[in-house]
Each structure stands twice: as C-alpha cells, then as structure tokens.
Write a protein that holds these residues in place. Structure first.
Motif, mmCIF file in Angstrom:
data_model
loop_
_atom_site.group_PDB
_atom_site.id
_atom_site.type_symbol
_atom_site.label_atom_id
_atom_site.label_comp_id
_atom_site.label_asym_id
_atom_site.label_seq_id
_atom_site.Cartn_x
_atom_site.Cartn_y
_atom_site.Cartn_z
ATOM 1 N N GLU A 294 34.918 57.488 46.483
ATOM 2 C CA GLU A 294 35.088 57.884 45.096
ATOM 3 C C GLU A 294 35.014 56.625 44.247
ATOM 4 O O GLU A 294 35.700 55.641 44.524
ATOM 5 N N TYR A 295 34.156 56.655 43.206
ATOM 6 C CA TYR A 295 33.943 55.482 42.352
ATOM 7 C C TYR A 295 34.689 55.647 41.027
ATOM 8 O O TYR A 295 34.985 56.769 40.584
ATOM 9 N N PHE A 296 34.975 54.518 40.401
ATOM 10 C CA PHE A 296 35.415 54.559 39.019
ATOM 11 C C PHE A 296 34.251 55.078 38.177
ATOM 12 O O PHE A 296 33.122 55.190 38.658
ATOM 13 N N SER A 297 34.507 55.383 36.917
ATOM 14 C CA SER A 297 33.481 56.010 36.084
ATOM 15 C C SER A 297 32.289 55.103 35.836
ATOM 16 O O SER A 297 31.244 55.563 35.375
ATOM 17 N N ASP A 298 32.404 53.794 36.165
ATOM 18 C CA ASP A 298 31.241 52.914 36.010
ATOM 19 C C ASP A 298 30.196 53.160 37.099
ATOM 20 O O ASP A 298 29.072 52.668 37.026
ATOM 21 N N GLY A 299 30.582 53.923 38.146
ATOM 22 C CA GLY A 299 29.657 54.255 39.211
ATOM 23 C C GLY A 299 29.349 53.118 40.155
ATOM 24 O O GLY A 299 28.503 53.249 41.049
ATOM 25 N N VAL A 300 30.038 51.996 40.007
ATOM 26 C CA VAL A 300 29.770 50.810 40.821
ATOM 27 C C VAL A 300 30.978 50.436 41.674
ATOM 28 O O VAL A 300 30.863 50.240 42.892
ATOM 29 N N ASN A 301 32.127 50.330 41.053
ATOM 30 C CA ASN A 301 33.336 49.888 41.749
ATOM 31 C C ASN A 301 34.015 51.053 42.468
ATOM 32 O O ASN A 301 34.246 52.121 41.872
ATOM 33 N N LYS A 302 34.347 50.831 43.728
ATOM 34 C CA LYS A 302 35.014 51.868 44.513
ATOM 35 C C LYS A 302 36.465 52.044 44.057
ATOM 36 O O LYS A 302 37.155 51.066 43.801
ATOM 37 N N ARG A 303 36.893 53.294 43.996
ATOM 38 C CA ARG A 303 38.290 53.586 43.695
ATOM 39 C C ARG A 303 39.027 54.037 44.951
ATOM 40 O O ARG A 303 40.140 53.605 45.202
ATOM 41 N N TYR A 304 38.406 54.933 45.713
ATOM 42 C CA TYR A 304 38.992 55.390 46.974
ATOM 43 C C TYR A 304 37.937 55.359 48.066
ATOM 44 O O TYR A 304 36.764 55.668 47.837
ATOM 45 N N GLU A 305 38.357 55.017 49.257
ATOM 46 C CA GLU A 305 37.536 55.113 50.461
ATOM 47 C C GLU A 305 38.329 55.946 51.461
ATOM 48 O O GLU A 305 39.374 55.523 51.942
ATOM 49 N N ILE A 306 37.844 57.161 51.738
ATOM 50 C CA ILE A 306 38.623 58.151 52.485
ATOM 51 C C ILE A 306 37.941 58.443 53.815
ATOM 52 O O ILE A 306 36.794 58.918 53.855
ATOM 53 N N GLU A 307 38.625 58.187 54.912
ATOM 54 C CA GLU A 307 38.112 58.514 56.236
ATOM 55 C C GLU A 307 38.439 59.974 56.549
ATOM 56 O O GLU A 307 39.588 60.410 56.403
ATOM 57 N N VAL A 308 37.414 60.737 56.966
ATOM 58 C CA VAL A 308 37.541 62.186 57.143
ATOM 59 C C VAL A 308 37.014 62.599 58.516
ATOM 60 O O VAL A 308 36.020 62.054 58.996
ATOM 61 N N LYS A 309 37.682 63.587 59.132
ATOM 62 C CA LYS A 309 37.223 64.160 60.398
ATOM 63 C C LYS A 309 37.443 65.665 60.363
ATOM 64 O O LYS A 309 38.545 66.136 60.071
ATOM 65 N N ASN A 310 36.374 66.413 60.635
ATOM 66 C CA ASN A 310 36.418 67.881 60.641
ATOM 67 C C ASN A 310 37.011 68.443 59.348
ATOM 68 O O ASN A 310 37.799 69.397 59.355
ATOM 69 N N GLY A 311 36.647 67.827 58.230
ATOM 70 C CA GLY A 311 37.043 68.344 56.928
ATOM 71 C C GLY A 311 38.382 67.888 56.414
ATOM 72 O O GLY A 311 38.751 68.206 55.276
ATOM 73 N N LEU A 312 39.128 67.124 57.219
ATOM 74 C CA LEU A 312 40.463 66.684 56.816
ATOM 75 C C LEU A 312 40.548 65.155 56.834
ATOM 76 O O LEU A 312 39.803 64.498 57.561
ATOM 77 N N ARG A 313 41.479 64.623 56.051
ATOM 78 C CA ARG A 313 41.708 63.176 56.102
ATOM 79 C C ARG A 313 42.185 62.794 57.502
ATOM 80 O O ARG A 313 43.141 63.348 58.024
ATOM 81 N N GLU A 314 41.505 61.832 58.073
ATOM 82 C CA GLU A 314 41.855 61.368 59.418
ATOM 83 C C GLU A 314 41.528 59.882 59.468
ATOM 84 O O GLU A 314 40.364 59.484 59.370
ATOM 85 N N GLY A 315 42.565 59.055 59.602
ATOM 86 C CA GLY A 315 42.374 57.618 59.507
ATOM 87 C C GLY A 315 42.953 57.114 58.200
ATOM 88 O O GLY A 315 43.932 57.663 57.686
#
Length: 244
Positions: free
Chosen positions: A45-66
């Motif tokens: 997920e990026y900030f509204s500038d579309g360049v800087n990352k806001r969240y980096e979410i590790e996902v497995k089988n549709g759920l947060r995992e990691g």
C-alpha cells in the motif's frame, strides 16, 4: 458513523482486492483475493504520491501471515507486526490483554467535545479489577501533506502519560500502551484520518468521578517564547452512566 468506519469496505491494491469488515473503526475481518481466489504473496500500500510505501503486508491464503511493516514519510524506524492466520501474533496485543480482564465498569462516551481543537478524543473508559483502561482516538486535522505523525514517550520516561483523579488529586502513571508507537517509531496519519490507541493505568482505590489524562506530569509546559501551553494529550472527563 460519527466519522468511524463501519460495515464492509472494499479496497484495491493494484489487482488485489482487500475486503474488510469494520466495527467502530476496528477491523474485525479481512480477506485478500486475486481474481476471486485467496491471494498469497506481498501486498504493497502506497502513500497518495504513489511512490513511497506505507504498508508492506505478507499474505497467505487470503489472510495476513508473517509481518506487516508500516513506514512513514519521515524516514523513522519502520514498525513490524507479526500475524498468523490473520490474527495479531505479537505477545503485546490488546485483545489478548483485555480478554483476561474482568471489566467492572464500562463508561462509553456518547457525546464528544474536543475543546483544544487538536483532534484528540476519549471514546470510553473501562475499569477492571486492577486497571483503568482509556480508549482514545485522534483525527489528523492539520493540512500537511501526509507528514503528520503521532507517538508518545516510552513508559517511565519524561512526558509519558499520567492519569489524575480530579477529586483526590491522586496521580497514576501509565502501565501499558497499545496501538500507539513510542520514542523512535511513529504512526503516520494522512489528513482526516483517524487512529485509535489504548492506554492502561493503575486502578484507583476509590470510585472515580472525574479524571484528567495528560502526557507528562503537568498539564502545561513552558514554550520557547516564554508562554504556557497545553500538552497535546491533556483531556478532562467526567465519568457518568456506566454501561456494563
């Protein structure tokens, strides 16, 4: 509902669809899908500038995992939170804490008044057998491009939160903090965005009628200009009509 997210929200992260169910602005259910199927991988997920990352979410089988990593635009230390099967797996988790408590009184505020104009509110106060649990929310009301951050001093440090009984003037210091980063880590807020956090204090021996919650030992501080100002976390509240 009163500026809080409720019901089902659908958010697109490129081709990945995130479906979230909110109750009073808290996420109670979340699913990540790609072409209608549970997604496995990393969601950015990026900030509204579309360049800087806001969240980096590790996902497995549709759920947060990691790990879910939260960044800010001020280059402060990123915050990493561990998840397992969609649930917060860190030992320091409010839901795990409150599940073990017996709540004696639950004061819910139906009317809010932010007299200082800084977007800080108290939602409710819970009295348990050993603690006073204060639920806050803050709204980013400063017109500044996504660089507003909130944090507090660590427990026991200078300017950490305190709770004062208005009637007896007894002061209780903070025992624990949830959902609010401390010291070198910051919560980043965009304009109009809301953030919830919880602070736990030692319980009073007598019944409380009114309390003052402040960040620091005193409600005021001396500015560089030689004038006095409120600390950002100063808030007076009367406790009435508990809802159990």
């Amino acid at each position: 509902h009163q500026n809080k997210r409720v019901g089902t929200w659908k958010i697109h992260f490129d081709q990945i669809l995130c479906t979230r169910k909110y109750e009073e602005d808290y996420i109670v259910d979340e699913q990540f899908t790609l072409d209608g199927k549970p997604y496995t991988g990393t969601v950015i997920e990026y900030f509204s500038d579309g360049v800087n990352k806001r969240y980096e979410i590790e996902v497995k089988n549709g759920l947060r995992e990691g790990y879910t990593t939260e960044y800010t635009l001020r280059n402060t230390t990123p915050k990493k939170t561990l998840y397992k099967q969609g649930k917060n797996a860190d030992k320091h988790d409010f839901e795990k804490y409150i599940a073990k408590q017996r709540i004696i009184k639950n004061y819910k505020l139906t009317t809010q008044c932010d007299g200082r104009g800084k977007g800080l509110y108290i939602d409710r106060v819970q009295i348990t057998e050993s603690d006073v649990v204060v639920h806050f929310h803050i709204i980013q009301s400063v017109l500044r491009y996504e660089k507003a951050v909130i944090f507090t001093a660590s427990i026991g440090h200078r300017d950490a939160f305190t709770l004062t009984n208005v009637k007896t003037e007894e002061v209780k210091k903070v025992k624990d903090i949830y959902y609010l980063y401390q010291d070198n880590v910051r919560n980043s807020l965009t304009y109009g965005e809301m953030h919830h956090f919880v602070i736990v204090f030692d319980k009073y021996d007598d019944a409380m009628e009114a309390i003052t919650v402040i960040e620091g030992e005193d409600a005021f501080f001396l500015t560089e200009e030689g004038t006095y100002a409120y600390r950002w976390g100063c808030y007076d509240i009367e406790l009435e009509k508990p809802q159990n």
